[in-house]
Scaffold this motif. Structure first.
Motif, PDB file in Angstrom:
ATOM      1  N   TYR A 271      -8.892 -13.856   7.275  1.00 11.72           N
ATOM      2  CA  TYR A 271      -8.617 -12.003   6.787  1.00 11.72           C
ATOM      3  C   TYR A 271      -9.678 -11.161   7.716  1.00 11.72           C
ATOM      4  O   TYR A 271      -9.132 -10.211   8.267  1.00 11.72           O
ATOM      5  CB  TYR A 271      -8.913 -12.085   5.731  1.00 11.72           C
ATOM      6  N   ALA A 272     -10.391 -11.880   7.288  1.00  7.14           N
ATOM      7  CA  ALA A 272     -12.197 -11.028   8.351  1.00  7.14           C
ATOM      8  C   ALA A 272     -11.746 -11.263  10.244  1.00  7.14           C
ATOM      9  O   ALA A 272     -12.246 -10.021  10.755  1.00  7.14           O
ATOM     10  CB  ALA A 272     -13.379 -11.612   8.173  1.00  7.14           C
TER      11      ALA A 272
ATOM     12  N   VAL B 255     -16.816  -7.600   4.352  1.00 10.50           N
ATOM     13  CA  VAL B 255     -18.065  -7.202   3.304  1.00 10.50           C
ATOM     14  C   VAL B 255     -17.277  -8.658   2.353  1.00 10.50           C
ATOM     15  O   VAL B 255     -18.783  -9.147   1.826  1.00 10.50           O
ATOM     16  CB  VAL B 255     -17.066  -5.854   2.007  1.00 10.50           C
ATOM     17  N   VAL B 256     -16.469  -8.983   1.240  1.00 10.87           N
ATOM     18  CA  VAL B 256     -16.306 -10.299   0.808  1.00 10.87           C
ATOM     19  C   VAL B 256     -16.732 -11.537   1.775  1.00 10.87           C
ATOM     20  O   VAL B 256     -17.776 -11.924   1.122  1.00 10.87           O
ATOM     21  CB  VAL B 256     -15.223 -10.244   0.593  1.00 10.87           C
TER      22      VAL B 256
ATOM     23  N   GLY C 250      -8.648  -2.332   7.110  1.00  9.06           N
ATOM     24  CA  GLY C 250      -9.315  -2.294   6.128  1.00  9.06           C
ATOM     25  C   GLY C 250     -10.496  -3.462   6.039  1.00  9.06           C
ATOM     26  O   GLY C 250     -11.016  -4.077   6.824  1.00  9.06           O
ATOM     27  N   ARG C 251     -11.759  -2.875   5.354  1.00  6.57           N
ATOM     28  CA  ARG C 251     -12.959  -3.269   5.686  1.00  6.57           C
ATOM     29  C   ARG C 251     -13.602  -4.247   4.360  1.00  6.57           C
ATOM     30  O   ARG C 251     -14.337  -5.460   4.796  1.00  6.57           O
ATOM     31  CB  ARG C 251     -14.298  -2.059   5.626  1.00  6.57           C
ATOM     32  N   TRP C 252     -12.657  -4.411   3.724  1.00  7.28           N
ATOM     33  CA  TRP C 252     -12.787  -5.665   1.815  1.00  7.28           C
ATOM     34  C   TRP C 252     -12.978  -6.968   3.111  1.00  7.28           C
ATOM     35  O   TRP C 252     -13.863  -7.786   2.131  1.00  7.28           O
ATOM     36  CB  TRP C 252     -11.837  -5.915   1.685  1.00  7.28           C
ATOM     37  N   PRO C 253     -12.308  -7.299   3.983  1.00  5.20           N
ATOM     38  CA  PRO C 253     -12.364  -8.859   4.345  1.00  5.20           C
ATOM     39  C   PRO C 253     -13.390  -9.141   4.838  1.00  5.20           C
ATOM     40  O   PRO C 253     -14.719 -10.439   4.396  1.00  5.20           O
ATOM     41  CB  PRO C 253     -11.110  -9.549   5.298  1.00  5.20           C
TER      42      PRO C 253
ATOM     43  N   VAL D  62     -11.668 -15.969   2.974  1.00  7.88           N
ATOM     44  CA  VAL D  62     -11.911 -15.084   3.754  1.00  7.88           C
ATOM     45  C   VAL D  62     -11.892 -14.615   4.916  1.00  7.88           C
ATOM     46  O   VAL D  62     -11.326 -13.497   5.541  1.00  7.88           O
ATOM     47  CB  VAL D  62     -12.170 -13.910   2.501  1.00  7.88           C
TER      48      VAL D  62
ATOM     49  N   ARG E 103      -9.732  -8.497  12.405  1.00  9.15           N
ATOM     50  CA  ARG E 103      -9.876  -7.405  12.178  1.00  9.15           C
ATOM     51  C   ARG E 103     -10.150  -7.709  14.171  1.00  9.15           C
ATOM     52  O   ARG E 103     -10.009  -6.733  15.109  1.00  9.15           O
ATOM     53  CB  ARG E 103     -11.262  -6.460  11.778  1.00  9.15           C
TER      54      ARG E 103
ATOM     55  N   ARG F 129       1.057  -0.904   0.036  1.00  5.98           N
ATOM     56  CA  ARG F 129      -0.362  -0.045   0.089  1.00  5.98           C
ATOM     57  C   ARG F 129       0.687   1.032  -0.335  1.00  5.98           C
ATOM     58  O   ARG F 129       1.813   1.687   0.876  1.00  5.98           O
ATOM     59  CB  ARG F 129      -1.118  -0.543   1.049  1.00  5.98           C
TER      60      ARG F 129
ATOM     61  N   ALA G  77      -3.180  -3.616   6.485  1.00  2.00           N
ATOM     62  CA  ALA G  77      -5.122  -3.551   6.193  1.00  2.00           C
ATOM     63  C   ALA G  77      -5.946  -3.314   7.002  1.00  2.00           C
ATOM     64  O   ALA G  77      -6.616  -3.487   7.469  1.00  2.00           O
ATOM     65  CB  ALA G  77      -5.312  -4.067   4.493  1.00  2.00           C
TER      66      ALA G  77
END
Length: 727
Positions: free
Chosen positions: A372-373, A335-336, A330-333, A369, A376, A314, A325
């Motif tokens: 990775y979620a 969301v996915v 980072g919120r993408w994990p 995923v 957090r 990044r 992230a």
């Protein structure tokens, strides 16, 4: 200029090769080697499966008969089904009509009247059932090594006079109409696409987890080196060369090991452990031509992933330390993950082919995923641990919490294999119950009969019945025939044969109703009179008299009482093949049992390919943990000025690894339970084992404690030997 550029390139490659031999990099090298070995093995398994399937189809096409008009026929060919144990058999009745007619592929000659050629698998279990054994069918005439096929030339001269199917007149072999021939032995076949789906789910997904662990193992040390190269002015291309050179050798070792494994299994026929499916060496050797392509492609993909895992960053400004992230929010994990679960839920409701694919894709994405979620979650746990340690004055809790909050991605790497493995095990267990449940119910009914009642059907029963009844024993055979003038069947036999079906008030010599003869039914009687499995129509009359000879020929047959178990069934089968025209036998529950057993057997393919997945998960978990150990021990070295006892570092490991990993285990078991429930909905049945879920959580917890203990011991040893030095 070219010379200077070439020298720089050689220098960078040499630097990368030297880095691959540095002390402390054994975990990274082992991870790359295992990733290459299992990735290529998985790719090769898929390619080999398609090659074997194509060659299997080619052999089936070559042996399929080509129907012609009766006037042009060169031979007769007629298929009838049979069963041996839990498996279906194709019995092919053949007879040449011209001396020059070539025999079916796999046969050295046509069988003579009263002879049979059997597939090797069938010859092992029923060598004398059909006729005198003339020999075994060669691989050229078989789909695979486990196929059950018999070519029989019946002893009766007028046998084919009773066969009126147009497709029984053939002119040659080589028809592409696969669905019309060898139906008996292949009625439960599944497509190659479903095998691809199984491989992707139970082997591909764990191998991807291992590749991810390998690409990011020992990442912090390599990142510092790459930052130094960046500071020295080495461009991104040059840094990529260094990373590629460092990864090339261990990846190459893994590729060579996988190639050696593929070549070894191609030397002799391979039998898979759970299904017992035999893959011929010739079929595997035919796929070896693709091995260099697969090896090169796998090597390049893994090399690119290794480079990307180190160089993709990044972009950031200033000189603050890099933050992951997961750390920066980072919120993408998340969301996915939510999107993947929604897709899986939709697929479980939609069902059909599209629904199954949607569920598989959604479940795979959710499991990939999820670690990775949970990173957090690790940040939250770490921050609370640090605050709690500050209030209590506990330095171990403070260090562990701040470490976890700053590096939550370490937990993601460590938990990936465990989370993915738990999800796969639960989904596999549900699939197994969906197939095994009906199979067990059908098996119970089938085995309860113990072969005491056998139905036999054939062509032109009135003309052939006498020989069969005499061979089996008139005192234990009932014939069923259309009752003249009524919609139903008449059962005829001796008084002794009738008495096996219940308590009789009398032995009628004229046709009378069933109710007027039997005051109570025996278990055999209930199978005949209270179910619809054993007769083609309702029994309306019984008598100890002659059986009708006229009527619908499909409504004639025999019920044989057998008191001799499996050996008695085999005697009945042999008598049928000697005296009847295309006999077919059945026992109570047999048709349901065969179908359910075939479906349950197909689930074992999942177990065969799961061996690759289990190996990948074990390697990912072990190597991921080892990577965490090394990073922990090096980073915590300065604490040696404060404390060197193992207890202190084990407490750090307990808070830093065991506690959050246990939390991930609970979350992972919840997600596995959710996906298992969706699988139950998709398959409209099955059940999920709470004991298995509890065991999964316990295994994760034990692994967490083992990791913490080992990490504490390793870190303590490194701390005791730590001294300030330049990097």
């Amino acid at each position: 200029m070219r010379s200077r550029t070439g020298s720089g390139t050689r220098l960078l490659w040499a630097l990368g090769f030297r880095m691959a031999r540095t002390r402390g990099g054994s975990t990274h090298r082992a991870a790359l080697t295992m990733a290459a070995l299992l990735a290529l093995t998985t790719v090769w398994a898929v390619v080999a499966a398609h090659t074997v399937h194509d060659r299997r189809d080619a052999r089936m096409t070559a042996r399929n008969p080509v129907p012609v008009a009766s006037a042009e026929a060169q031979a007769r060919w007629w298929e009838r089904p049979d069963e041996v144990g839990e498996r279906a058999v194709s019995v092919i009745y053949v007879r040449p009509l011209a001396s020059a007619t070539a025999p079916p592929p796999g046969l050295p000659r046509w069988p003579r009247p009263g002879e049979a050629y059997l597939s090797p698998a069938l010859a092992e279990v029923a060598p004398d059932r059909y006729a005198r054994l003339a020999g075994r069918i060669s691989p050229a005439g078989l789909a695979d090594g486990v196929e059950l096929v018999a070519y029989v030339n019946p002893p009766q001269g007028g046998f084919f006079d009773e066969v009126d199917e147009p497709t029984s007149f053939i002119g040659a072999f080589g028809s592409r109409q696969h669905g019309s021939f060898f139906v008996g032995s292949h009625q439960f076949d599944r497509g190659i696409a479903e095998l691809d789906l199984i491989v992707a789910l139970v082997a591909g997904l764990p191998v991807m987890a291992l590749v991810l662990v390998a690409a990011r193992s020992r990442s912090e040390v390599r990142e510092r080196r790459l930052l130094l190269l960046d500071a020295l002015g080495v461009p991104a291309r040059g840094r990529a060369m260094v990373v590629a050179a460092e990864a090339a050798r261990p990846l190459g070792y893994g590729i060579l090991a996988a190639c050696a494994l593929a070549a070894t299994v191609s030397v002799t026929s391979l039998t898979l452990p759970f299904t017992g499916y035999q893959v011929w060496a010739d079929d595997l050797r035919a796929a070896l031509g693709w091995l260099p392509v697969c090896a090169l492609g796998t090597f390049l993909v893994l090399l690119a992933l290794s480079v990307a895992g180190c160089l993709v960053r990044r972009r950031r400004a200033g000189s603050a330390p890099a933050r992951s992230a997961a750390t920066t929010g980072g919120r993408w994990p998340g969301v996915v993950f939510v999107g993947a679960v929604v897709v899986a839920a939709w697929g479980s409701e939609y069902r059909g082919t599209v629904g199954k694919i949607a569920f598989a894709v959604g479940a795979m994405a959710a499991l990939i995923v999820l670690p990775y979620a949970t990173a957090r979650l690790a940040r939250v746990i770490g921050a609370r641990l640090a605050r709690s340690g500050g209030r209590r004055g506990d330095p171990a809790m403070i260090v562990a919490g701040r470490w976890l909050a700053a590096r939550p991605q370490a937990l993601a790497r460590l938990s990936a294999a465990l989370v993915v493995g738990l999800g796969i095990v639960v989904i596999g267990q549900v699939i197994t119950t969906q197939f095994a449940g009906p199979a067990e119910a059908a098996r119970s009914r089938y085995q309860a009969g113990d072969g005491t009642l056998v139905q036999v059907r054939s062509r032109n029963v009135p003309a052939t019945a006498e020989g069969f009844v005499t061979a089996v024993g008139v005192e234990r055979v009932l014939r069923y025939s259309p009752e003249p003038g009524r919609q139903g069947l008449r059962l005829t036999g001796t008084c002794e044969a009738l008495a096996a079906f219940g308590t009789m008030t009398r032995c009628p010599v004229e046709p009378v109703s069933v109710e007027s003869v039997f005051t109570g039914l025996s278990p055999l009687g209930r199978e005949v009179f209270a179910t619809t499995d054993m007769l083609p129509g309702p029994p309306v009359a019984v008598c100890a008299c002659a059986a009708p000879a006229e009527g619908d020929k499909t409504l004639f047959g025999f019920l044989v009482v057998n008191r001799d178990g499996a050996s008695g069934v085999e005697v009945i089968e042999q008598a049928g093949y000697r005296h009847l025209i295309g006999p077919m036998t059945a026992q109570p529950g047999q048709s349901w049992y065969l179908g359910s057993a075939a479906q349950a057997a197909q689930v074992r393919w999942l177990l065969d390919f799961a061996l690759l997945g289990i190996a990948a998960l074990a390697a990912a978990g072990a190597l991921g943990a080892a990577g965490v150990f090394i990073e922990q021990s090096q980073a915590l070295g300065p604490l040696a000025v404060y404390q060197t006892g193992q207890g202190f570092y084990r407490r750090i490991a307990l808070y830093n690894l065991a506690l959050p990993l246990g939390a991930v285990g609970v979350v992972g078991s919840g997600v596995a339970a959710l996906l298992g429930s969706l699988m139950i909905n998709l398959g409209k049945g099955g059940w999920m084992s709470t004991a298995l879920l509890a065991t999964g959580v316990a295994v994760v917890a034990l692994c967490a404690l083992a990791v913490a203990w080992s990490c504490g011991r390793t870190t303590s040893a490194h701390a005791a030997a730590w001294a300030p030095r330049a990097d």
